[in-house]
Design an enzyme around this catalytic site. Sequence first.
Site, PDB file in Angstrom:
ATOM      1  N   HIS A 264      -8.196  -7.833   8.658  1.00 54.82           N
ATOM      2  CA  HIS A 264      -7.553  -9.096   8.298  1.00 54.82           C
ATOM      3  C   HIS A 264      -8.519 -10.097   7.653  1.00 54.82           C
ATOM      4  O   HIS A 264      -8.097 -11.190   7.281  1.00 54.82           O
ATOM      5  CB  HIS A 264      -6.931  -9.739   9.542  1.00 54.82           C
ATOM      6  CG  HIS A 264      -5.644  -9.104   9.975  1.00 54.82           C
ATOM      7  ND1 HIS A 264      -5.520  -7.755  10.211  1.00 54.82           N
ATOM      8  CD2 HIS A 264      -4.413  -9.636  10.197  1.00 54.82           C
ATOM      9  CE1 HIS A 264      -4.277  -7.481  10.574  1.00 54.82           C
ATOM     10  NE2 HIS A 264      -3.582  -8.600  10.574  1.00 54.82           N
TER      11      HIS A 264
ATOM     12  N   HIS B 252       9.927   5.147 -25.624  1.00 59.76           N
ATOM     13  CA  HIS B 252      10.823   5.778 -24.650  1.00 59.76           C
ATOM     14  C   HIS B 252      12.266   5.722 -25.162  1.00 59.76           C
ATOM     15  O   HIS B 252      13.006   4.786 -24.848  1.00 59.76           O
ATOM     16  CB  HIS B 252      10.719   5.063 -23.300  1.00 59.76           C
ATOM     17  CG  HIS B 252       9.349   5.097 -22.693  1.00 59.76           C
ATOM     18  ND1 HIS B 252       8.327   4.299 -23.165  1.00 59.76           N
ATOM     19  CD2 HIS B 252       8.831   5.833 -21.673  1.00 59.76           C
ATOM     20  CE1 HIS B 252       7.232   4.533 -22.447  1.00 59.76           C
ATOM     21  NE2 HIS B 252       7.515   5.450 -21.540  1.00 59.76           N
TER      22      HIS B 252
ATOM     23  N   GLU C  97       5.396  -9.103   1.414  1.00 60.02           N
ATOM     24  CA  GLU C  97       4.486  -9.878   0.573  1.00 60.02           C
ATOM     25  C   GLU C  97       4.727  -9.636  -0.915  1.00 60.02           C
ATOM     26  O   GLU C  97       4.778 -10.584  -1.712  1.00 60.02           O
ATOM     27  CB  GLU C  97       3.026  -9.539   0.920  1.00 60.02           C
ATOM     28  CG  GLU C  97       2.614  -9.937   2.318  1.00 60.02           C
ATOM     29  CD  GLU C  97       2.870  -8.836   3.349  1.00 60.02           C
ATOM     30  OE1 GLU C  97       2.492  -9.032   4.516  1.00 60.02           O
ATOM     31  OE2 GLU C  97       3.438  -7.782   2.964  1.00 60.02           O
TER      32      GLU C  97
ATOM     33  N   HIS D 168      12.196  11.350 -22.324  1.00 55.98           N
ATOM     34  CA  HIS D 168      11.905  10.119 -21.578  1.00 55.98           C
ATOM     35  C   HIS D 168      10.890   9.249 -22.308  1.00 55.98           C
ATOM     36  O   HIS D 168      11.171   8.077 -22.588  1.00 55.98           O
ATOM     37  CB  HIS D 168      11.378  10.448 -20.178  1.00 55.98           C
ATOM     38  CG  HIS D 168      10.851   9.252 -19.437  1.00 55.98           C
ATOM     39  ND1 HIS D 168      11.659   8.447 -18.678  1.00 55.98           N
ATOM     40  CD2 HIS D 168       9.600   8.711 -19.365  1.00 55.98           C
ATOM     41  CE1 HIS D 168      10.929   7.461 -18.164  1.00 55.98           C
ATOM     42  NE2 HIS D 168       9.669   7.609 -18.573  1.00 55.98           N
TER      43      HIS D 168
END
Length: 678
Positions: free
Chosen positions: A486, A38, A424, A273
């Site tokens: 859950h 890159h 999280e 890129h």
Amino acid sequence: MPPTAAKPPTRDAASRRTLANAIRVLAIDGVEAARSGHPGMPMGMADIAEVLWNDFLRHNPGNPQWPDRDRFVVSNGHGSMLLYALLHLAGYPLPMDELRRFRQLGSKTAGHPEREAHLGIETTTGPLGQGITNAVGMALAERLLAAEFNRPGFPVVDHHTWVFLGDGCLMEGVSHEACSLAGTLGLGKLIALYDDNGISIDGHVAGWFRDDTPARFRAYGWHVVPAVDGHDPAAIRAAIEEAKSVTDRPSLICCRTIIGFGAPNRQGTEKVHGEALGPDEAAAAKASLGWTAPPFEIPAEIAAAWDARERGAQDEAAWRDLFAAYARQYPELAAEFERRQRRELPAGWPAAVDAAMAAAAASKPVATRKASQDVLEVLAPVLPELLGGSADLTGSNLTRHKASRPVATGGNGGGNYVFYGVREFGMAAIMNGVALHGGLIPYGGTFLVFSDYARNAIRMAALMEIGVIFVLTHDSIGLGEDGPTHQPVEHVESLRLIPNVRVWRPCDAVETAAAWVAAIESASGPAVLALTRQALPPQPRTPAQVAAIHRGGYVLRDAPAPDVILMATGSEVAVAMAAADLVTAQGYAVRVVSMPCPTLFAAQDEAWRESVLPSNVTRRVAVEAGVTAGWHRFVGPAGRIVGIDTFGRSAPAGDLFKHFGFTPERVAGEALELLSAP
């Protein structure tokens, strides 16, 4: 007195451009040699990097790991040749031959930066958004250690965290999690430089990314320097000076750049890129930059201007002098600081471990999440480097102990407990940054089922071999009525699949304490503690059995010449023990193996594995309230597995265990069928 940094030489714009071009051509050469890579980001951010590294960054190439160095993170890690070029030019032990071997087997110049602290590579980046999140963790660690150790006239912890990031990092959701929290906490020594080039792999980002980034970061509580010309050294320098002057908030410097700057036919497009320029465009780019030296050669005067070893040695020497004076006045603090930098456990650690194990052995039936908190109550007072937290589940994860002090929002206060909010992924990657910084041991909690959100950061901790502790509670269908959304089913086994992750699923308070001790003592990889919501009965053990827990699997109940082996983890160990009673009543000899960490057991020597699971006993039953996939290697072709390969249901835990067959009767029945088979 604070140390006086060595002053960089004064340079004009023309000489700065020449120095920046050294980065550009090394990026071109490296990518051309590898025929992949890159080049666009290094060519676009070269002017920014030149100003930062030559005028502001406090570092020492001769000792890349001195404690009070600035941290530098390339979050847009695909542009790794920028980092490698900087490290080589500044004088780090990264010779030109390594740049020639960019992306090749065994080189130090991987396609994306891989943590090599002794080379100056602070973290592994590439999965976008995690680098900036690691940087938040580093800045948090700096602030907390400064609050703990600094004294008037002795700022022994006083450094900045700098991070380069691009559009991709800002599009990834984890950057929102981390940058929102960084603004809330007021991490004033965190400075991010945004490569605002308007291009990503698919082309111009305006088709999919039109955020008002300055407004977004102001809303987080950051100081923002907008619309900086990323190719004007004076403007870049002024922006950095402004950012450094703001000490109560993190800063974002928005740098407008041209991706692939200097490549006449490709700059400003996605073509530059993520692919090599090709021989013709590479030659044209060098011509447009006025660069005439052969590939991988830096003219002597440019190399000398980049060499930061003398200035870095002066910066470190000034800090060493300060620390020596600090040690004379505050010897205990200095000794503690040095111990923490070595990641060495304190002198009182063995006694604390003994106390924690003794307390656990005396425990009554208890949920392992509560047993975990009880262990922390014993270990935390002798381990001040523990930095706890939870993703808005403190009361459920039970990660907060009596000595926990919340990290304050804003200002420069200390603390040892972070309320991460519902973040999280951000929590996990921030903890990685804390561990990378050094001086603290981070742990953080959420429900096991939400490890899916954090999974890539857990993987990165494993890849970087850092000691982060993930406290993941409500570990099975045993959490009950919240239902399958859950209830983790595949999560324990899927985490075991990540190399270098130690997943502990303890069956009672003693195994929980042993798991915590193992997690803290291991600095070479992350640990997962999968803990129950429901209470589990204590299991009887001899001292030898307690000592064997650290092997990951051991004989919990034995019989001479066993006819069948029952093995289990976590809450199902009690089921296996009760099933053993039923099978024994039928006249058979039964061995029960507790396997709190199967991957660790599998890594033991053959003699230990044979002593626990003798090859001549082929009748085996494994029991775990999770998917069955990983247990075949232990039960063998003649064995049985009592598991769950569907999602759970919404019902009380006891009803669910009966419904899915996690009962002594079911397990005993499987064993008796094996025993009755020819």
